[in-house]
Motif scaffolding. Structure first.
Motif, PDB file in Angstrom:
ATOM      1  N   LEU A 143       0.864  -1.178   0.000  1.00  0.00           N
ATOM      2  CA  LEU A 143       0.000   0.000   0.000  1.00  0.00           C
ATOM      3  C   LEU A 143       0.902   1.230   0.000  1.00  0.00           C
ATOM      4  O   LEU A 143       1.862   1.288   0.769  1.00  0.00           O
ATOM      5  N   PRO A 144       0.629   2.215  -0.847  1.00  0.00           N
ATOM      6  CA  PRO A 144       1.468   3.418  -0.809  1.00  0.00           C
ATOM      7  C   PRO A 144       1.321   4.161   0.519  1.00  0.00           C
ATOM      8  O   PRO A 144       0.239   4.187   1.109  1.00  0.00           O
ATOM      9  N   GLU A 145       2.397   4.735   0.969  1.00  0.00           N
ATOM     10  CA  GLU A 145       2.303   5.712   2.049  1.00  0.00           C
ATOM     11  C   GLU A 145       2.012   7.081   1.446  1.00  0.00           C
ATOM     12  O   GLU A 145       1.215   7.851   1.976  1.00  0.00           O
ATOM     13  N   VAL A 146       2.671   7.348   0.315  1.00  0.00           N
ATOM     14  CA  VAL A 146       2.473   8.582  -0.434  1.00  0.00           C
ATOM     15  C   VAL A 146       2.397   8.228  -1.910  1.00  0.00           C
ATOM     16  O   VAL A 146       3.166   7.397  -2.396  1.00  0.00           O
ATOM     17  N   ASP A 189       9.504   0.518   1.339  1.00  0.00           N
ATOM     18  CA  ASP A 189      10.367   0.597   0.164  1.00  0.00           C
ATOM     19  C   ASP A 189      11.082   1.942   0.118  1.00  0.00           C
ATOM     20  O   ASP A 189      10.661   2.918   0.755  1.00  0.00           O
ATOM     21  N   ASP A 190      12.140   2.004  -0.679  1.00  0.00           N
ATOM     22  CA  ASP A 190      12.768   3.294  -0.961  1.00  0.00           C
ATOM     23  C   ASP A 190      11.797   4.142  -1.775  1.00  0.00           C
ATOM     24  O   ASP A 190      11.089   3.629  -2.650  1.00  0.00           O
ATOM     25  N   PRO A 191      11.750   5.438  -1.514  1.00  0.00           N
ATOM     26  CA  PRO A 191      10.817   6.295  -2.261  1.00  0.00           C
ATOM     27  C   PRO A 191      11.215   6.436  -3.722  1.00  0.00           C
ATOM     28  O   PRO A 191      12.393   6.372  -4.073  1.00  0.00           O
ATOM     29  N   TYR A 246       6.114   2.943  -1.196  1.00  0.00           N
ATOM     30  CA  TYR A 246       5.283   1.791  -0.853  1.00  0.00           C
ATOM     31  C   TYR A 246       5.663   1.187   0.492  1.00  0.00           C
ATOM     32  O   TYR A 246       6.833   1.143   0.870  1.00  0.00           O
ATOM     33  N   ARG A 247       4.639   0.692   1.187  1.00  0.00           N
ATOM     34  CA  ARG A 247       4.796  -0.133   2.379  1.00  0.00           C
ATOM     35  C   ARG A 247       4.418  -1.564   1.995  1.00  0.00           C
ATOM     36  O   ARG A 247       3.555  -1.777   1.146  1.00  0.00           O
ATOM     37  N   ARG A 248       5.054  -2.546   2.646  1.00  0.00           N
ATOM     38  CA  ARG A 248       4.772  -3.948   2.331  1.00  0.00           C
ATOM     39  C   ARG A 248       4.577  -4.752   3.611  1.00  0.00           C
ATOM     40  O   ARG A 248       5.229  -4.499   4.626  1.00  0.00           O
ATOM     41  N   TRP A 249       3.689  -5.737   3.514  1.00  0.00           N
ATOM     42  CA  TRP A 249       3.470  -6.691   4.593  1.00  0.00           C
ATOM     43  C   TRP A 249       3.845  -8.077   4.054  1.00  0.00           C
ATOM     44  O   TRP A 249       3.272  -8.545   3.056  1.00  0.00           O
TER      45      TRP A 249
END
Length: 540
Positions: A42-45, A75-77, A83-86
């Protein structure tokens, strides 16, 4: 071999009488994840806008063995996403069920206008793009998907709609396509009032304009565009939401089959202005070059094509008069030649994209006038047998054949039409060189002429509008002459996107200086540069 499945349930949540978020529950079937593999992201931004702030431990996943342990990483921007990952900590067995609550983004009068992807509340209703709140796996496989609504917390007359249809929608598609979908739920108003198989416009708050009229005009225009772009499966929906801040705009995602349009009751807009904006967003449903990893390389095409066909197609179809066409074209010309940032390279403009509204307009004007120029050159080279339409439609057919249409594809097709001159013109455009199409480019209907156009100059740093404090005042500039001072607090100003050559003849500011309020009005005019305008017949 059967396809994997995705079954999603969206449940809008209330806190009192206001929407607070959406509970997302989905079941993944027919696939197995190995330990260390990402379950979802899911994106953070995304494009400078906050996505849903799901807590790092806020996602719960289960399978036949019970709870699946998850690890959260970032993730790196990139220029477009962070992105964030689970990630699953063991192999999965059987169907995987994922459950979490995506909270709405809190916005107010101080929020900066930006892409309309974020999940928002509007009273008891919600709207947003799936990319901002749907945490799905990053898999390229095709799934049998189902997205349904559970509206138990909303009033009985509430409806749930996505850009692919009303109520429960079943499609065979990719997970990316599911996230590239717009959603709205609540007590909705719509055009047409009853569900329609191929078009709909939906809104929660009654707008200050005639939404039903805009809806009817948008439907007519969409049907005309379907004919031109040879749409094999019509279906399109427009979602209208109210901003608590000043600003007008629309946002679309590739393949989304719809877009989000935002308005504010602090501004007044004409039906013609709104129709032009919605026409631009509607064109985005078709020709797009792939290039999300570096938008600066393709935004001139994606925005330029939308500008071009939102202007030319309604005129060709007789939906707007010659006078309305010329008014729109010349307003765009004044905006293009009057924008001092048009001499930046496309990469330089992209770096300023979310900081300075003038940089956001660079690909629109640059793309439009480059395409007008290319169309004329193709017609000249082929003695009128071919045009820009042939190239754009050829790229579109590649997409429909399952291929990605890229910048290299565009340059290849243009090279077939114009030889090396196509790449030379492209490189000049990307480097920020001014584009002056041939004066005869729109003959026999319209004739162009060269004129002097004032460039936009507010007289201080343009980022002051976002910061709310005047900085970078230019000695002897129009603002300084009007009495604006360094450090003044901006209490009231027109939205930056309206302070554009050809749209406002003057700018009125209310400033706080100490305990005093100061009102100033002045013309935001800089140096004069060569530009172009068009009229019917010979230019006097």
């Amino acid at each position: 071999m059967s396809r994997p499945t995705l079954r999603v349930t969206l449940t809008p949540c209330l806190a009192g009488n206001e929407a607070s978020g959406v509970r997302v529950t989905y079941i993944l079937g027919g696939l197995r994840l190995a330990a260390g593999q990402a379950l979802c992201r899911l994106p953070e931004v995304l494009f400078g806008v906050e996505a849903a702030k799901v807590a790092s431990d806020g996602i719960r996943a289960t399978d036949d063995l019970g709870v699946i342990p998850l690890t959260h990483t970032m993730d790196d921007p990139t220029p477009s996403f962070t992105y964030r990952r689970w990630t699953v900590q063991r192999d999965t067995r059987g169907d995987v069920t994922v459950d979490y609550v995506a909270p709405v983004r809190i916005v107010d009068a101080t929020t900066a206008n930006g892409p309309l992807f974020d999940l928002r509340a509007e009273g008891a209703g919600i709207s947003g793009a799936g990319i901002s709140f749907l945490a799905l796996p990053e898999l390229e496989a095709t799934f049998d998907t189902e997205v349904r609504w559970d509206l138990k917390e909303l009033p009985s007359e509430a409806r749930g709609v996505s850009s692919h249809g009303e109520g429960t929608v079943r499609r065979t598609t990719t997970l990316e396509s599911v996230t590239y979908t717009f959603f709205m739920a609540g007590v909705l108003h719509s055009h047409p009032p009853e569900p329609h198989p191929t078009f709909g416009m939906f809104w929660l708050s009654p707008p200050t304009f005639d939404a039903a009229l805009i809806g009817r005009q948008s439907q007519i225009l969409y049907e005309e565009m379907c004919r031109f772009f040879r749409e094999p499966a019509p279906g399109f929906r427009v979602f209208v939401r109210k901003h608590p801040y000043r600003g007008l705009g629309g946002s679309l995602l590739p393949g989304s089959r719809g877009y989000m349009f935002g308005w504010s009751d602090s501004e007044t807009h004409t039906i013609e202005e709104l129709t032009r904006l919605l026409a631009h967003e509607t064109v985005h449903n078709w020709p797009l070059l792939d290039g999300w990893e570096d938008p600066s390389r393709v935004s001139w095409y994606n925005e330029g094509v939308a500008e071009y066909y939102s202007l030319f197609l309604p005129h060709r179809a007789g939906l707007i008069s010659d006078e309305a066409f010329l008014d729109s074209l010349n307003q765009r010309a004044r905006g293009y030649y009057g924008n001092p940032l048009q001499t930046l390279t496309s990469a330089e403009a992209a770096e300023l994209y979310w900081k300075d509204w003038r940089a956001q307009r660079v690909p629109y004007g640059r793309g439009l006038f480059h395409l007008i120029d290319m169309d004329h050159r193709i017609r000249q080279a082929t003695h009128g047998k071919r045009s820009l339409d042939d190239v754009v439609l050829a790229l579109l057919e590649r997409e429909r054949a399952g291929q990605k249409a890229t910048l290299d594809d565009w340059l290849e097709l243009m090279g077939e039409e114009l030889g090396d001159a196509a790449r030379t013109a492209h490189e000049a455009m990307m480097s920020g060189q001014w584009i002056f199409p041939d004066l005869e480019c729109l003959r026999p209907q319209f004739q162009a002429g060269e004129v002097k156009i004032h460039q936009l100059d507010v007289g201080f740093d343009y980022t002051s509008f976002k910061a709310g404090i005047v900085s970078g005042i230019v000695d002897g500039g129009p603002a300084a002459k009007a009495g604006v001072r360094e450090g003044d607090t901006i209490v009231h100003a027109p939205p930056p996107e309206r302070i554009n050559a050809g749209r406002l003849t003057d700018i009125s500011l209310t400033l706080r200086r100490g305990s005093d309020l100061v009102d100033v009005t002045y013309e935001p005019l800089g140096k004069q540069v060569k530009g172009m305008v068009w009229q019917k017949g010979a230019l006097s």
